[in-house]
Design an enzyme around this catalytic site. Structure first.
Site, short mmCIF file in Angstrom:
data_model
loop_
_atom_site.label_atom_id
_atom_site.label_comp_id
_atom_site.label_asym_id
_atom_site.label_seq_id
_atom_site.Cartn_x
_atom_site.Cartn_y
_atom_site.Cartn_z
N SER A 28 0.84 -1.19 0.00
CA SER A 28 0.00 0.00 0.00
C SER A 28 0.87 1.25 0.00
CB SER A 28 -0.88 0.02 1.25
OG SER A 28 -1.72 -1.09 1.24
N HIS A 59 -4.74 -5.80 -5.09
CA HIS A 59 -3.36 -6.24 -5.28
C HIS A 59 -3.30 -7.13 -6.52
CE1 HIS A 59 -1.91 -5.11 -1.17
NE2 HIS A 59 -3.18 -5.25 -0.89
N HIS A 81 -0.08 -12.56 1.63
CA HIS A 81 -0.32 -12.32 3.05
C HIS A 81 -0.59 -13.63 3.77
CE1 HIS A 81 -1.50 -8.52 1.05
NE2 HIS A 81 -0.98 -7.95 2.12
N TYR A 83 -2.66 -13.98 6.12
CA TYR A 83 -4.11 -14.13 6.35
C TYR A 83 -4.84 -14.74 5.16
CZ TYR A 83 -4.69 -9.71 3.74
OH TYR A 83 -4.65 -8.72 2.79
N GLU A 84 -4.19 -14.73 3.98
CA GLU A 84 -4.83 -15.35 2.82
C GLU A 84 -4.82 -16.87 2.91
OE1 GLU A 84 -4.04 -13.25 -1.14
OE2 GLU A 84 -2.42 -12.50 0.10
N ALA A 111 0.32 -0.74 4.59
CA ALA A 111 -0.67 0.09 5.27
C ALA A 111 -0.69 -0.34 6.73
CB ALA A 111 -2.04 -0.13 4.66
N MET A 209 -0.49 -6.19 8.80
CA MET A 209 -0.61 -7.64 8.59
C MET A 209 0.45 -8.20 7.63
SD MET A 209 -4.71 -7.55 7.97
CE MET A 209 -5.75 -6.44 8.93
N SER A 210 1.55 -7.49 7.48
CA SER A 210 2.54 -7.95 6.49
C SER A 210 3.95 -7.62 6.95
CB SER A 210 2.25 -7.29 5.14
OG SER A 210 2.48 -5.91 5.20
N ASN A 233 -5.25 4.68 9.40
CA ASN A 233 -6.32 4.89 10.38
C ASN A 233 -5.69 5.05 11.76
OD1 ASN A 233 -5.92 1.92 9.55
ND2 ASN A 233 -6.72 1.73 11.62
N HIS A 246 -11.84 -1.37 4.66
CA HIS A 246 -10.75 -1.64 3.71
C HIS A 246 -10.67 -0.53 2.67
CE1 HIS A 246 -7.86 -3.88 1.42
NE2 HIS A 246 -8.65 -4.02 0.37
N1 HPA Z 1 -4.64 -2.93 11.87
C1 HPA Z 1 -4.01 -3.88 11.15
N2 HPA Z 1 -3.68 -3.72 9.88
C2 HPA Z 1 -4.00 -2.56 9.28
C3 HPA Z 1 -4.66 -1.53 9.98
C4 HPA Z 1 -5.00 -1.74 11.36
O1 HPA Z 1 -5.60 -0.88 12.03
N3 HPA Z 1 -4.82 -0.51 9.11
C5 HPA Z 1 -4.28 -0.90 7.93
N4 HPA Z 1 -3.77 -2.14 8.04
#
Ligand code: HPA
Length: 271
Positions: A28, A59, A81, A83-84, A111, A209-210, A233, A246
């Site tokens: 990101s 992606h 990722h 999580y995938e 991100a 998450m990466s 965020n 997202h």
């Molecule tokens: N938490 C985890 N991963 C993220 C976040 C978050 O708040 N924002 C963007 N990726």
């Protein structure tokens, strides 16, 4: 695994004449940097033997070979990722391949949610250290001593010279930069207010998450690493009325993109 890495590297070496010295994971905030690569050869992940295929929205999956800032690079447009559903060996497979292609430095972006109360959505953070909060380590299992040592030192993972150069570039271009600690965890859930609070107490400034798996593997192979997070965020665990989507994460990353791209383009020239 070693055989697969070699097979994939051989396939790529036969397809492209360029020998990359810098690897880039276009997470990101860096998606557009792929378009700036000159003399580009793009190879779709689906064409590359042993490569997993990216599934997440936003992606697209390809490797782009070419030149950027006068340097030979290979960029991943789309990463894998945890999580995938991929295992750590799959998530980090492309970084192993990069090593066999001759890559000595790795640049990553992601991100992240801001944990440091001073951070605002849209801020960019240099990753100066990380916490591996994944339930796995990509180096678990048989160690291949040709790739790296069994018990890697982790005291200086993010290259200090790259960090200094990036700070200088940001200052020259009037870009505000944060510098902090990234905690990587599985996802795909964002954190509950209690989890955001816990990650802050653990000492992190941003959460995502990466990145942690790829950087561990890059460091294991002796690559110099540099990472940027775009804070998409603010966690605000004491005041959790605002939800995070997202879409919002992608929008804020898009706003930060020109600044992130500028820093990386200039940084590569100094590498
Ligand atoms: N938490 C985890 N991963 C993220 C976040 C978050 O708040 N924002 C963007 N990726």
């Amino acid at each position: 695994m070693l055989e697969k890495i070699k097979e994939t590297s051989k396939f790529l070496q036969e397809k492209v004449s360029i020998q990359p010295e810098i690897g880039i994971i276009l997470g990101s905030g860096l998606g557009g940097l792929g378009n700036k690569i000159e003399n580009a050869t793009a190879i779709s992940y689906s064409e590359i033997p042993n490569f997993p295929v990216s599934t997440v929205e936003g992606h697209s999956g390809k490797l782009i070979f070419g030149t950027l800032g006068g340097k030979n690079v290979v960029a991943m447009q789309g990463r894998f990722h945890f999580y995938e559903g991929y295992g750590m060996k799959e998530v980090t497979f492309p970084v192993r391949v990069m090593h066999f292609l001759g890559v000595k430095s790795l640049i990553v972006s992601n991100a992240a949610g801001g944990l440091n109360p001073e951070y605002k959505a849209g801020d960019i953070m240099i990753i100066c250290d990380h916490i591996n909060y994944f339930p796995e380590n990509p180096l678990r299992g048989k160690n291949f001593d040709d790739l790296g040592t069994r018990f890697p030192d982790m005291s200086k993972v993010y290259d200090e010279k790259y960090i200094r150069n990036a700070e200088k570039i940001a200052e020259e271009n009037n870009i505000k930069l944060r510098k902090g600690i990234y905690i990587g965890s599985t996802g795909p859930t964002l954190e509950t207010p209690a989890e955001y609070k816990m990650f802050r107490i653990l000492g992190a400034d941003a959460t995502g998450m990466s990145t942690v798996p790829e950087v561990i593997v890059a460091h294991h192979q002796g690559m110099k690493c540099f990472g940027l997070s775009v804070i998409t965020n603010e966690s605000k665990p004491e005041n959790p009325e605002e939800e995070t989507t997202h879409e919002e994460v992608q929008n804020v990353a898009g706003v930060a993109e020109p600044r992130m791209t500028k820093i990386i383009e200039e940084l590569i020239k100094t590498m």
